[in-house]
Design a protein around this motif. Sequence first.
Motif, PDB file in Angstrom:
ATOM      1  N   PRO A  11       6.885   3.794 -13.933  1.00 11.82           N
ATOM      2  CA  PRO A  11       5.991   2.642 -13.780  1.00 11.82           C
ATOM      3  C   PRO A  11       4.659   2.877 -14.475  1.00 11.82           C
ATOM      4  O   PRO A  11       4.119   3.987 -14.458  1.00 11.82           O
ATOM      5  N   ILE A  12       4.154   1.847 -15.095  1.00  9.34           N
ATOM      6  CA  ILE A  12       2.808   1.864 -15.667  1.00  9.34           C
ATOM      7  C   ILE A  12       2.083   0.654 -15.091  1.00  9.34           C
ATOM      8  O   ILE A  12       2.520  -0.480 -15.279  1.00  9.34           O
ATOM      9  N   ARG A  13       1.037   0.929 -14.308  1.00  7.56           N
ATOM     10  CA  ARG A  13       0.358  -0.109 -13.535  1.00  7.56           C
ATOM     11  C   ARG A  13       1.355  -0.887 -12.677  1.00  7.56           C
ATOM     12  O   ARG A  13       1.253  -2.096 -12.509  1.00  7.56           O
ATOM     13  N   GLY A  14       2.343  -0.161 -12.157  1.00  8.91           N
ATOM     14  CA  GLY A  14       3.309  -0.737 -11.245  1.00  8.91           C
ATOM     15  C   GLY A  14       4.504  -1.394 -11.898  1.00  8.91           C
ATOM     16  O   GLY A  14       5.437  -1.809 -11.203  1.00  8.91           O
ATOM     17  N   VAL A  15       4.521  -1.489 -13.222  1.00  6.89           N
ATOM     18  CA  VAL A  15       5.617  -2.157 -13.936  1.00  6.89           C
ATOM     19  C   VAL A  15       6.525  -1.099 -14.558  1.00  6.89           C
ATOM     20  O   VAL A  15       6.059  -0.291 -15.371  1.00  6.89           O
ATOM     21  N   ILE A  31      -2.271   8.053 -10.844  1.00  5.67           N
ATOM     22  CA  ILE A  31      -2.490   6.761 -10.196  1.00  5.67           C
ATOM     23  C   ILE A  31      -2.245   5.602 -11.152  1.00  5.67           C
ATOM     24  O   ILE A  31      -2.013   4.473 -10.716  1.00  5.67           O
ATOM     25  N   MET A  32      -2.230   5.863 -12.472  1.00  7.25           N
ATOM     26  CA  MET A  32      -1.966   4.787 -13.435  1.00  7.25           C
ATOM     27  C   MET A  32      -0.530   4.284 -13.345  1.00  7.25           C
ATOM     28  O   MET A  32      -0.203   3.255 -13.944  1.00  7.25           O
ATOM     29  N   MET A  33       0.319   4.963 -12.597  1.00 11.78           N
ATOM     30  CA  MET A  33       1.672   4.459 -12.392  1.00 11.78           C
ATOM     31  C   MET A  33       1.733   3.475 -11.221  1.00 11.78           C
ATOM     32  O   MET A  33       2.732   2.793 -11.028  1.00 11.78           O
ATOM     33  N   ALA A  34       0.680   3.424 -10.422  1.00 19.59           N
ATOM     34  CA  ALA A  34       0.631   2.510  -9.279  1.00 19.59           C
ATOM     35  C   ALA A  34       0.244   1.104  -9.744  1.00 19.59           C
ATOM     36  O   ALA A  34      -0.318   0.929 -10.834  1.00 19.59           O
ATOM     37  N   PRO A  35       0.516   0.074  -8.930  1.00 23.58           N
ATOM     38  CA  PRO A  35       0.083  -1.281  -9.286  1.00 23.58           C
ATOM     39  C   PRO A  35      -1.434  -1.360  -9.454  1.00 23.58           C
ATOM     40  O   PRO A  35      -2.184  -0.614  -8.815  1.00 23.58           O
ATOM     41  N   ALA A  36      -1.889  -2.265 -10.283  1.00 26.57           N
ATOM     42  CA  ALA A  36      -3.312  -2.387 -10.584  1.00 26.57           C
ATOM     43  C   ALA A  36      -4.181  -2.531  -9.332  1.00 26.57           C
ATOM     44  O   ALA A  36      -5.251  -1.919  -9.250  1.00 26.57           O
ATOM     45  N   PRO A  37      -3.789  -3.340  -8.329  1.00 23.63           N
ATOM     46  CA  PRO A  37      -4.639  -3.439  -7.135  1.00 23.63           C
ATOM     47  C   PRO A  37      -4.790  -2.109  -6.404  1.00 23.63           C
ATOM     48  O   PRO A  37      -5.841  -1.841  -5.807  1.00 23.63           O
ATOM     49  N   VAL A  38      -3.749  -1.258  -6.450  1.00 15.13           N
ATOM     50  CA  VAL A  38      -3.820   0.046  -5.787  1.00 15.13           C
ATOM     51  C   VAL A  38      -4.775   0.966  -6.536  1.00 15.13           C
ATOM     52  O   VAL A  38      -5.538   1.725  -5.929  1.00 15.13           O
TER      53      VAL A  38
END
Length: 252
Positions: free
Chosen positions: A97-101, A193-200
């Motif tokens: 995932p990159i920014r959750g995607v 953390i860049m693998m987490a969704p943007a709001p996270v």
Amino acid sequence: MSFGFFRKLAKPAPAPVQERDHVVAGRTLPLRIVENDRARRLTLRIDAGGRGLRITVPPGLRQGEVERFLTRHQGWLEQRLAKVPDRPQVRPGIKIPIRGVPHLIVHEGGTRGTVRLSEDETGPTLVVHGDRAHLARRVADFLKREAKRDIEMMVARHCEAAGRRAKAIRFRDTSSRWGSCTSDGTLSFSWRIMMAPAPVINYLVAHEVAHLREMNHGPKFWKLCEELCPDTERCKAWLKRNGGALQAIVFE
């Protein structure tokens, strides 16, 4: 004549550390056994993502006590590690995932090892050029650059809202925490953390910036955190629920 009354006191020796492997349910994990002068009992911790084990022991404890402690907690370890996701190796053909995607990793030779975001008929892709042997490192470097760009902007925005200023911003690959704030105002973040969704990601930055005013987790801190990030509770729960999977990804 000198009688040695004013000799400098020697620095205390660092606590002894033992490192070895420990097998749990067929999985071989690095084990660190660390003496701590303040420890009154043995404590066992699993590193984030199941990447290793750590036992903290009182000074002078016999090795046999450590072994018996491990034996007693073997069932607990097996139960906890069964809940830890597999540790996928970054390689062509898997998705991260990159920014959750989720992005499919695609390897292409040449072009001096550049990394770029793209999209094809299968969906979002992360195209990595250059020598295949360096692919995992290049993906990690890409995430570090993305973290530096995005998080520095978020820090500036939240600092302005909080009326505080960060002394420095650092990026690490930490296994025990996602971020930290020192008493002198230095903020540190795990680039994972860049693998987490943007709001996270935004929540994590708001959380650490809030510590510039409140170096605790008291009511005032959480009030400020929610002012900076109204979605604090949902994002905090997401990171607690999914953070281990991000920590488990192997960039080697």
